[in-house]
Design a protein around this motif. Structure first.
Motif, PDB file in Angstrom:
ATOM      1  N   SER A 135      62.906  50.997   4.263  1.00  0.00           N
ATOM      2  CA  SER A 135      63.113  52.158   5.004  1.00  0.00           C
ATOM      3  C   SER A 135      61.804  52.718   5.344  1.00  0.00           C
ATOM      4  CB  SER A 135      64.031  53.033   4.374  1.00  0.00           C
ATOM      5  OG  SER A 135      63.588  53.610   3.115  1.00  0.00           O
ATOM      6  N   GLU A 136      60.874  53.049   4.389  1.00  0.00           N
ATOM      7  CA  GLU A 136      59.570  53.464   4.908  1.00  0.00           C
ATOM      8  C   GLU A 136      58.871  52.846   6.274  1.00  0.00           C
ATOM      9  OE1 GLU A 136      56.694  56.145   5.167  1.00  0.00           O
ATOM     10  OE2 GLU A 136      58.375  56.344   3.846  1.00  0.00           O
ATOM     11  N   GLN A 137      58.939  51.575   6.317  1.00  0.00           N
ATOM     12  CA  GLN A 137      58.468  50.669   7.347  1.00  0.00           C
ATOM     13  C   GLN A 137      59.280  50.766   8.537  1.00  0.00           C
ATOM     14  OE1 GLN A 137      58.283  46.426   6.837  1.00  0.00           O
ATOM     15  NE2 GLN A 137      56.771  46.026   8.574  1.00  0.00           N
ATOM     16  N   LYS A 138      60.477  51.094   8.346  1.00  0.00           N
ATOM     17  CA  LYS A 138      61.325  51.142   9.658  1.00  0.00           C
ATOM     18  C   LYS A 138      61.075  52.511  10.175  1.00  0.00           C
ATOM     19  CE  LYS A 138      65.701  48.635   9.218  1.00  0.00           C
ATOM     20  NZ  LYS A 138      66.873  48.679   9.164  1.00  0.00           N
ATOM     21  N   LYS A 139      60.737  53.361   9.366  1.00  0.00           N
ATOM     22  CA  LYS A 139      60.412  55.013   9.815  1.00  0.00           C
ATOM     23  C   LYS A 139      59.204  54.751  10.697  1.00  0.00           C
ATOM     24  CE  LYS A 139      59.501  59.580   7.775  1.00  0.00           C
ATOM     25  NZ  LYS A 139      59.707  60.284   6.591  1.00  0.00           N
ATOM     26  N   GLN A 140      58.083  54.398  10.046  1.00  0.00           N
ATOM     27  CA  GLN A 140      56.913  54.021  10.872  1.00  0.00           C
ATOM     28  C   GLN A 140      57.067  53.423  12.328  1.00  0.00           C
ATOM     29  OE1 GLN A 140      54.398  52.167   8.055  1.00  0.00           O
ATOM     30  NE2 GLN A 140      53.917  54.022   6.856  1.00  0.00           N
ATOM     31  N   ALA A 197      57.694  53.639  18.080  1.00  0.00           N
ATOM     32  CA  ALA A 197      58.569  53.024  19.251  1.00  0.00           C
ATOM     33  C   ALA A 197      58.951  54.148  20.087  1.00  0.00           C
ATOM     34  CB  ALA A 197      59.549  52.418  18.706  1.00  0.00           C
ATOM     35  N   HIS A 198      58.613  55.450  19.441  1.00  0.00           N
ATOM     36  CA  HIS A 198      59.220  56.864  20.093  1.00  0.00           C
ATOM     37  C   HIS A 198      59.101  56.806  21.575  1.00  0.00           C
ATOM     38  CE1 HIS A 198      61.054  60.517  20.815  1.00  0.00           C
ATOM     39  NE2 HIS A 198      59.904  60.922  21.110  1.00  0.00           N
ATOM     40  N   ALA A 199      57.775  56.354  22.212  1.00  0.00           N
ATOM     41  CA  ALA A 199      57.190  56.639  23.262  1.00  0.00           C
ATOM     42  C   ALA A 199      57.466  55.424  24.185  1.00  0.00           C
ATOM     43  CB  ALA A 199      55.703  56.906  23.648  1.00  0.00           C
ATOM     44  N   LEU A 200      58.029  54.380  23.634  1.00  0.00           N
ATOM     45  CA  LEU A 200      58.039  53.291  24.454  1.00  0.00           C
ATOM     46  C   LEU A 200      59.245  53.306  25.359  1.00  0.00           C
ATOM     47  CD1 LEU A 200      57.675  50.367  21.578  1.00  0.00           C
ATOM     48  CD2 LEU A 200      55.882  51.059  23.126  1.00  0.00           C
ATOM     49  N   LYS A 201      59.100  52.400  26.337  1.00  0.00           N
ATOM     50  CA  LYS A 201      60.317  52.161  27.504  1.00  0.00           C
ATOM     51  C   LYS A 201      60.816  51.097  27.112  1.00  0.00           C
ATOM     52  CE  LYS A 201      59.553  56.157  29.909  1.00  0.00           C
ATOM     53  NZ  LYS A 201      59.908  57.159  29.366  1.00  0.00           N
ATOM     54  N   PRO A 202      62.093  50.418  27.505  1.00  0.00           N
ATOM     55  CA  PRO A 202      62.468  49.256  27.386  1.00  0.00           C
ATOM     56  C   PRO A 202      61.732  48.254  28.419  1.00  0.00           C
ATOM     57  CG  PRO A 202      64.371  50.972  27.695  1.00  0.00           C
ATOM     58  CD  PRO A 202      63.085  51.550  27.988  1.00  0.00           C
ATOM     59  N   VAL A 203      61.487  47.054  27.742  1.00  0.00           N
ATOM     60  CA  VAL A 203      60.813  45.968  28.439  1.00  0.00           C
ATOM     61  C   VAL A 203      61.566  45.135  28.794  1.00  0.00           C
ATOM     62  CG1 VAL A 203      58.581  46.323  27.197  1.00  0.00           C
ATOM     63  CG2 VAL A 203      60.203  44.906  26.186  1.00  0.00           C
ATOM     64  N   VAL A 204      62.840  44.752  28.466  1.00  0.00           N
ATOM     65  CA  VAL A 204      63.707  43.992  28.839  1.00  0.00           C
ATOM     66  C   VAL A 204      65.097  44.604  29.035  1.00  0.00           C
ATOM     67  CG1 VAL A 204      65.211  41.764  28.519  1.00  0.00           C
ATOM     68  CG2 VAL A 204      62.738  41.961  27.727  1.00  0.00           C
ATOM     69  N   ILE A 205      65.895  44.313  30.137  1.00  0.00           N
ATOM     70  CA  ILE A 205      67.242  45.058  30.280  1.00  0.00           C
ATOM     71  C   ILE A 205      68.326  43.826  30.621  1.00  0.00           C
ATOM     72  CG2 ILE A 205      68.611  46.361  31.852  1.00  0.00           C
ATOM     73  CD1 ILE A 205      65.967  48.150  32.642  1.00  0.00           C
ATOM     74  N   THR A 206      69.245  43.610  29.576  1.00  0.00           N
ATOM     75  CA  THR A 206      70.219  42.807  29.842  1.00  0.00           C
ATOM     76  C   THR A 206      71.050  43.085  31.058  1.00  0.00           C
ATOM     77  OG1 THR A 206      71.684  43.827  28.492  1.00  0.00           O
ATOM     78  CG2 THR A 206      70.440  42.254  27.282  1.00  0.00           C
ATOM     79  N   GLY A 207      71.679  42.152  31.690  1.00  0.00           N
ATOM     80  CA  GLY A 207      72.312  42.189  33.194  1.00  0.00           C
ATOM     81  C   GLY A 207      73.752  42.097  32.701  1.00  0.00           C
ATOM     82  N   HIS A 218      72.659  52.588  24.232  1.00  0.00           N
ATOM     83  CA  HIS A 218      72.259  51.218  24.834  1.00  0.00           C
ATOM     84  C   HIS A 218      71.163  50.623  24.607  1.00  0.00           C
ATOM     85  CE1 HIS A 218      75.983  51.066  27.629  1.00  0.00           C
ATOM     86  NE2 HIS A 218      75.886  52.395  27.660  1.00  0.00           N
ATOM     87  N   ILE A 219      70.066  51.448  23.812  1.00  0.00           N
ATOM     88  CA  ILE A 219      68.966  50.987  23.342  1.00  0.00           C
ATOM     89  C   ILE A 219      68.496  50.463  22.153  1.00  0.00           C
ATOM     90  CG2 ILE A 219      66.274  51.840  23.635  1.00  0.00           C
ATOM     91  CD1 ILE A 219      67.668  51.786  26.562  1.00  0.00           C
ATOM     92  N   VAL A 220      68.150  49.378  22.060  1.00  0.00           N
ATOM     93  CA  VAL A 220      67.874  48.833  20.739  1.00  0.00           C
ATOM     94  C   VAL A 220      66.402  48.561  20.490  1.00  0.00           C
ATOM     95  CG1 VAL A 220      69.841  47.809  20.155  1.00  0.00           C
ATOM     96  CG2 VAL A 220      67.968  46.279  21.289  1.00  0.00           C
ATOM     97  N   THR A 221      65.691  49.027  19.404  1.00  0.00           N
ATOM     98  CA  THR A 221      64.282  48.617  19.199  1.00  0.00           C
ATOM     99  C   THR A 221      64.163  47.482  18.115  1.00  0.00           C
ATOM    100  OG1 THR A 221      63.902  51.081  19.117  1.00  0.00           O
ATOM    101  CG2 THR A 221      62.203  49.832  18.131  1.00  0.00           C
ATOM    102  N   LEU A 222      63.505  46.728  18.468  1.00  0.00           N
ATOM    103  CA  LEU A 222      63.222  45.320  17.496  1.00  0.00           C
ATOM    104  C   LEU A 222      61.766  45.377  17.169  1.00  0.00           C
ATOM    105  CD1 LEU A 222      65.235  42.909  19.954  1.00  0.00           C
ATOM    106  CD2 LEU A 222      66.198  43.889  18.207  1.00  0.00           C
ATOM    107  N   TYR A 223      61.695  44.395  15.969  1.00  0.00           N
ATOM    108  CA  TYR A 223      60.338  44.188  15.646  1.00  0.00           C
ATOM    109  C   TYR A 223      60.477  42.899  15.294  1.00  0.00           C
ATOM    110  CZ  TYR A 223      56.269  44.623  12.659  1.00  0.00           C
ATOM    111  OH  TYR A 223      55.188  43.984  11.763  1.00  0.00           O
ATOM    112  N   ARG A 224      59.195  42.195  15.351  1.00  0.00           N
ATOM    113  CA  ARG A 224      59.165  40.821  14.923  1.00  0.00           C
ATOM    114  C   ARG A 224      57.411  40.659  14.651  1.00  0.00           C
ATOM    115  NH1 ARG A 224      60.628  35.729  17.970  1.00  0.00           N
ATOM    116  NH2 ARG A 224      58.624  36.157  19.047  1.00  0.00           N
TER     117      ARG A 224
END
Length: 91
Positions: A3-8, A13-23, A78-84
């Motif tokens: 949870s600490e890593q997710k919080k960071q 990600a707060h300032a990020l805009k979506p880079v991919v939009i599903t149609g 509608h927005i999901v934040t992903l990390y890999r």
């Protein structure tokens, strides 16, 4: 993911805009490829999932994570934040 890593990650990600939009076609192989490419370059991305049904958006987010080996950091509307994590590069 702890949870600490997710919080960071959420803070980053707060300032990020979506880079991919599903149609309307949903998660096509081309969309998954674009998400994969974005994760390779950025590690942390936002994706806009254009589905009216909340359960459908949840299923699509889970499918993206399982297909691409990504972690779901956050899902709001509608927005999901992903990390890999990017693989270590050998010198």
């Amino acid at each position: 993911m702890k949870s600490e890593q997710k919080k960071q990650l959420r803070a980053r990600a707060h300032a990020l805009k979506p880079v991919v939009i599903t149609g309307q076609a949903g998660l096509t192989p081309a969309v998954l490829s674009e998400i994969n490419l974005a994760l390779e370059h950025h590690e942390l991305i936002k994706v806009r999932i254009n589905a009216d049904d909340r359960e459908m958006r949840k299923e699509m987010a889970q499918q993206i994570c399982s297909d691409l080996g990504a972690d779901l950091v956050q899902s709001i509307g509608h927005i999901v934040t992903l990390y890999r994590k990017r693989p270590e590069q050998k010198s």
